[in-house]
Scaffold this motif. Structure first.
Motif, mmCIF file in Angstrom:
data_model
loop_
_atom_site.group_PDB
_atom_site.id
_atom_site.type_symbol
_atom_site.label_atom_id
_atom_site.label_comp_id
_atom_site.label_asym_id
_atom_site.label_seq_id
_atom_site.Cartn_x
_atom_site.Cartn_y
_atom_site.Cartn_z
ATOM 1 N N SER A 166 0.811 -1.218 0.000
ATOM 2 C CA SER A 166 0.000 0.000 0.000
ATOM 3 C C SER A 166 0.844 1.268 0.000
ATOM 4 N N ARG A 167 2.169 1.098 0.097
ATOM 5 C CA ARG A 167 3.100 2.235 0.164
ATOM 6 C C ARG A 167 2.745 3.179 1.313
ATOM 7 N N THR A 168 2.596 2.594 2.485
ATOM 8 C CA THR A 168 2.278 3.378 3.667
ATOM 9 C C THR A 168 3.198 2.984 4.812
ATOM 10 N N ALA A 169 3.297 3.863 5.782
ATOM 11 C CA ALA A 169 4.011 3.585 7.028
ATOM 12 C C ALA A 169 3.099 3.980 8.179
ATOM 13 N N THR A 170 3.065 3.135 9.204
ATOM 14 C CA THR A 170 2.378 3.468 10.444
ATOM 15 C C THR A 170 3.445 3.877 11.441
ATOM 16 N N VAL A 171 3.345 5.100 11.934
ATOM 17 C CA VAL A 171 4.430 5.755 12.666
ATOM 18 C C VAL A 171 3.955 6.160 14.051
ATOM 19 N N GLY A 172 4.659 5.710 15.088
ATOM 20 C CA GLY A 172 4.320 6.087 16.447
ATOM 21 C C GLY A 172 4.711 7.523 16.755
ATOM 22 N N ALA A 173 4.098 8.068 17.800
ATOM 23 C CA ALA A 173 4.279 9.481 18.135
ATOM 24 C C ALA A 173 5.716 9.842 18.479
ATOM 25 N N GLY A 174 6.520 8.875 18.914
ATOM 26 C CA GLY A 174 7.894 9.174 19.282
ATOM 27 C C GLY A 174 8.914 8.862 18.218
ATOM 28 N N ALA A 175 8.488 8.354 17.070
ATOM 29 C CA ALA A 175 9.424 7.969 16.011
ATOM 30 C C ALA A 175 10.012 9.191 15.318
ATOM 31 N N THR A 176 11.275 9.116 14.963
ATOM 32 C CA THR A 176 11.938 10.189 14.226
ATOM 33 C C THR A 176 11.875 9.913 12.732
ATOM 34 N N TRP A 177 12.116 10.953 11.946
ATOM 35 C CA TRP A 177 12.141 10.760 10.500
ATOM 36 C C TRP A 177 13.283 9.846 10.085
ATOM 37 N N GLY A 178 14.394 9.862 10.820
ATOM 38 C CA GLY A 178 15.481 8.946 10.497
ATOM 39 C C GLY A 178 15.040 7.503 10.572
ATOM 40 N N ALA A 179 14.248 7.165 11.597
ATOM 41 C CA ALA A 179 13.756 5.800 11.746
ATOM 42 C C ALA A 179 12.763 5.447 10.647
ATOM 43 N N VAL A 180 11.899 6.389 10.265
ATOM 44 C CA VAL A 180 10.926 6.119 9.202
ATOM 45 C C VAL A 180 11.648 5.919 7.868
ATOM 46 N N THR A 181 12.619 6.762 7.595
ATOM 47 C CA THR A 181 13.383 6.631 6.353
ATOM 48 C C THR A 181 14.100 5.292 6.284
ATOM 49 N N ALA A 182 14.730 4.894 7.377
ATOM 50 C CA ALA A 182 15.461 3.620 7.412
ATOM 51 C C ALA A 182 14.528 2.439 7.182
ATOM 52 N N ALA A 183 13.305 2.516 7.668
ATOM 53 C CA ALA A 183 12.355 1.423 7.491
ATOM 54 C C ALA A 183 11.793 1.376 6.076
ATOM 55 N N ALA A 184 11.686 2.538 5.426
ATOM 56 C CA ALA A 184 11.068 2.604 4.103
ATOM 57 C C ALA A 184 12.028 2.275 2.970
ATOM 58 N N LEU A 185 13.293 2.651 3.099
ATOM 59 C CA LEU A 185 14.229 2.547 1.981
ATOM 60 C C LEU A 185 14.455 1.125 1.472
ATOM 61 N N PRO A 186 14.480 0.086 2.321
ATOM 62 C CA PRO A 186 14.646 -1.276 1.766
ATOM 63 C C PRO A 186 13.544 -1.681 0.796
ATOM 64 N N HIS A 187 12.417 -0.984 0.824
ATOM 65 C CA HIS A 187 11.306 -1.272 -0.076
ATOM 66 C C HIS A 187 11.281 -0.328 -1.274
ATOM 67 N N GLY A 188 12.335 0.468 -1.459
ATOM 68 C CA GLY A 188 12.366 1.421 -2.561
ATOM 69 C C GLY A 188 11.453 2.600 -2.354
ATOM 70 N N LEU A 189 11.164 2.927 -1.090
ATOM 71 C CA LEU A 189 10.223 4.001 -0.757
ATOM 72 C C LEU A 189 10.875 5.011 0.164
ATOM 73 N N ALA A 190 10.263 6.179 0.241
ATOM 74 C CA ALA A 190 10.776 7.234 1.124
ATOM 75 C C ALA A 190 9.602 8.008 1.702
ATOM 76 N N PRO A 191 9.750 8.519 2.924
ATOM 77 C CA PRO A 191 8.723 9.395 3.487
ATOM 78 C C PRO A 191 8.942 10.829 3.039
ATOM 79 N N LEU A 192 7.979 11.676 3.310
ATOM 80 C CA LEU A 192 8.119 13.102 3.002
ATOM 81 C C LEU A 192 8.662 13.814 4.233
ATOM 82 N N ASN A 193 9.896 13.491 4.550
ATOM 83 C CA ASN A 193 10.559 13.973 5.757
ATOM 84 C C ASN A 193 11.148 15.356 5.553
ATOM 85 N N GLY A 194 11.513 15.967 6.671
ATOM 86 C CA GLY A 194 12.182 17.249 6.639
ATOM 87 C C GLY A 194 13.682 17.091 6.529
ATOM 88 N N SER A 195 14.409 18.154 6.854
ATOM 89 C CA SER A 195 15.855 18.165 6.651
ATOM 90 C C SER A 195 16.624 17.453 7.744
#
Length: 435
Positions: free
Chosen positions: A85-114
């Motif tokens: 579904s190209r989605t991520a479920t993200v907890g309130a304490g998760a950082t963008w670094g953690a979301v990016t690391a989880a998404a990249l093995p699937h060829g995906l990226a979040p719309l994170n900040g700098s």
């Protein structure tokens, strides 16, 4: 749930509190381990007539937290990616670094900040202006669902179909409607990009700004960029080419191929000799190197002004006011908006000022100055910009918890105020919105 209840308990500075310039002394501190811990904390605060605030990484701390209940959500840091579904479920304490690391093995990226250390959920609730925003829009536009605890202590799953008005308000309305414990957000198929920065001597700041403003009129929506001017400290860990210098840089993120990227940045390189040039094709995992935001906690104050447009003369004056001759150390950042950010999101959200052309961000280091002095400088800057100021960006107003005017257009603020009266009539999370 871990709770500290001594009167005036202070949250220690450190990794959990990136902003160190303002005291955090709640009457009760709750370290939530589960969404039910958040629900219990909300019920406790409501039952005792106390205000409640949530705290993840502490980057965007709006100001001092005195009294009430503070819920620390950093332990709610789970990230789950659904590549189908190209989605991520993200907890309130998760950082963008953690979301990016989880998404990249699937060829995906979040719309994170700098910055990879910023909390993903709080960033998104404020809109979420990311490094690919001109192509894909605000992060809030890609939210599919939110899990939130409202002031009545009820855990709700909020979607466009279930409680559509609350879904509208939470995306861009910030934290005054409840404590979001997780969100489901769409990811984009980006594995690499062309990007980096061109750095020039700060004595050429006005010239670089004029050329940058001219250049932004011709770039495609697939290119997001910003200009930053700041003094680099004279420290061994700072690259030699910028060490101890006032530097103006243009930062670029482009999802097209490297050859097209080189063609697009050619007018920037034509400005003249650069102190540093890191423009290159890179894996998305290296995208934090484009801005190189400081990774360490520090004390700062900031303002974010949404501008209809900006001309070279006013830009030069702003850089002069906030440059090396200012009474404190400042960072000036000018972000090019437009593109997908200017379009209406579907379903609609409370993200404001979509027709702004630029965001002017000002960050002032508080180690050697005080807030009144910084505010005086910001007043001068606002005076220069005058009618170009369309409003203010909540995610970029650091430290001034009492400065809420201008975050939303009057009609949006009125609609959000109606939601507050429905979901939080006692003002548990901070009270009404201002236009």
């Amino acid at each position: 749930m871990v709770s500290a209840g001594a009167e005036g308990t202070a949250v220690p500075a450190g990794p959990a509190t990136f902003q160190t310039g303002f005291p955090i002394r709640p009457d009760r501190l709750v370290e939530a381990r589960t969404p039910d811990d958040v629900r219990e904390a909300v019920a406790y605060a409501a039952g005792h007539g106390l205000r409640l605030a949530a705290h993840a990484t502490g980057h965007g701390l709006p100001g001092a937290v005195e009294g009430g209940v503070l819920v620390v959500t950093r332990a709610l840091d789970s990230v789950t990616v659904d590549p189908v579904s190209r989605t991520a479920t993200v907890g309130a304490g998760a950082t963008w670094g953690a979301v990016t690391a989880a998404a990249l093995p699937h060829g995906l990226a979040p719309l994170n900040g700098s910055s990879p250390s910023v909390g993903a959920v709080s960033y998104t609730l404020g809109g979420g202006l990311g490094i690919l925003a001109r192509e894909f829009g605000y992060a809030a536009d890609h939210v599919r669902a939110l899990e939130v605890v409202t002031a009545d202590g009820v855990r709700r799953r909020v979607t466009p179909e279930r409680e559509p008005e609350l879904f509208w308000g939470l995306r861009g309305g910030g934290r005054r409607l409840g404590v979001v414990t997780s969100l489901e957000i769409g990811l984009v198929a980006v594995e690499r990009l062309y990007g980096g920065a061109l750095a020039f001597g700060g004595e050429r700041a006005a010239e670089v700004a004029a050329r940058y403003l001219e250049w932004t009129r011709s770039v495609p929506d697939t290119l997001t960029s910003s200009l930053a001017a700041l003094p680099y400290p004279d420290l061994p860990q700072v690259p030699e080419e910028v060490r101890g210098r006032y530097v103006v840089s243009v930062r670029v993120a482009f999802t097209g191929d490297a050859a097209e990227g080189e063609r697009l940045v050619a007018p920037l390189r034509a400005i003249g000799p650069a102190l540093a040039d890191s423009l290159r094709e890179m894996p998305y995992a290296q995208s934090p190197t484009i801005h190189n935001d400081p990774p360490f906690p520090h004390a700062y104050y900031g303002e974010g002004l949404m501008l209809r447009e900006l001309d070279a003369a006013r830009a030069a004056r702003v850089l002069e006011l906030a440059g090396p001759g200012a009474p404190m150390m400042n960072v000036v950042q000018l972000t090019h908006l437009g593109g997908a950010m200017a379009g209406r999101s579907e379903p609609a959200s409370a993200v404001p000022h979509r027709d702004a052309g630029f965001l002017l961000g000002l960050i002032s280091v508080l180690d050697t100055t005080d807030v009144p002095s910084v505010r005086a400088l910001y007043g001068e800057v606002s005076g220069v910009l005058g009618p170009l100021v369309q409003g203010r960006a909540a995610n970029f107003c650091f430290g001034g918890g009492d400065r809420t005017h201008g975050f939303h257009e009057p009609e949006t603020a009125k609609r959000l105020a109606g939601l507050v009266s429905q979901y939080d009539p006692a003002g548990l999370f901070g009270g009404p919105y201002e236009g």
